[in-house]
Enzyme design. Structure first.
Site: not given
Length: 135
Positions: A22, A24, A53
């Site tokens: 991931k 960010r 979520g």
């Protein structure tokens, strides 16, 4: 999530580890890659908590796109920012969520009334810890 915990769980259960890579940027998280082979497998995502979520759903969709046949989640805390997140998790490709009752959202009606959620009661664990501390 916590890669070291995931590694220890994978070793304990004798299964391979897979993770999502991931990025960010300015508070936004984006899944960029699945690391590991999930084709034809059930993936269990471990995370300490989920609020919106979004990261969990993005990870589930990435695993499914990489060939996973099922994606489930185990969360320490179901700290949903709003009740509708429970429905969004299931609609987003997560077939089952297991979590503790350590946050009030674990008692949301759409969580309690859903077969896709299993909420584990931690009352006795905390009561025992308090009892040991105060003895």
């Amino acid at each position: 999530g916590r890669p070291q915990w995931v590694k220890s769980y994978a070793a304990y259960y004798g299964v391979p580890i897979v993770v999502v890579d991931k990025n960010r940027v300015m508070g936004q998280t984006k899944v960029v890659n699945v690391i590991g082979d999930v084709r034809g497998k059930t993936v269990i995502i471990y995370d300490d908590m989920t609020r919106s979520g979004r990261s969990l759903i993005d990870a589930a969709q990435a695993y499914r796109q990489a060939g996973a046949v099922d994606v489930q989640a185990v969360l320490s805390h179901l700290a949903l920012s709003r009740e509708t997140v429970a429905d969004e998790l299931i609609a987003g490709g997560i077939s089952h969520v297991i979590s503790t009752n350590t946050h009030p959202m674990a008692y949301a009606l759409n969580v309690q009334g859903s077969k896709q959620f299993t909420i584990v009661d931690t009352t006795s664990i905390f009561a025992d810890a308090i009892r040991r501390i105060t003895e």
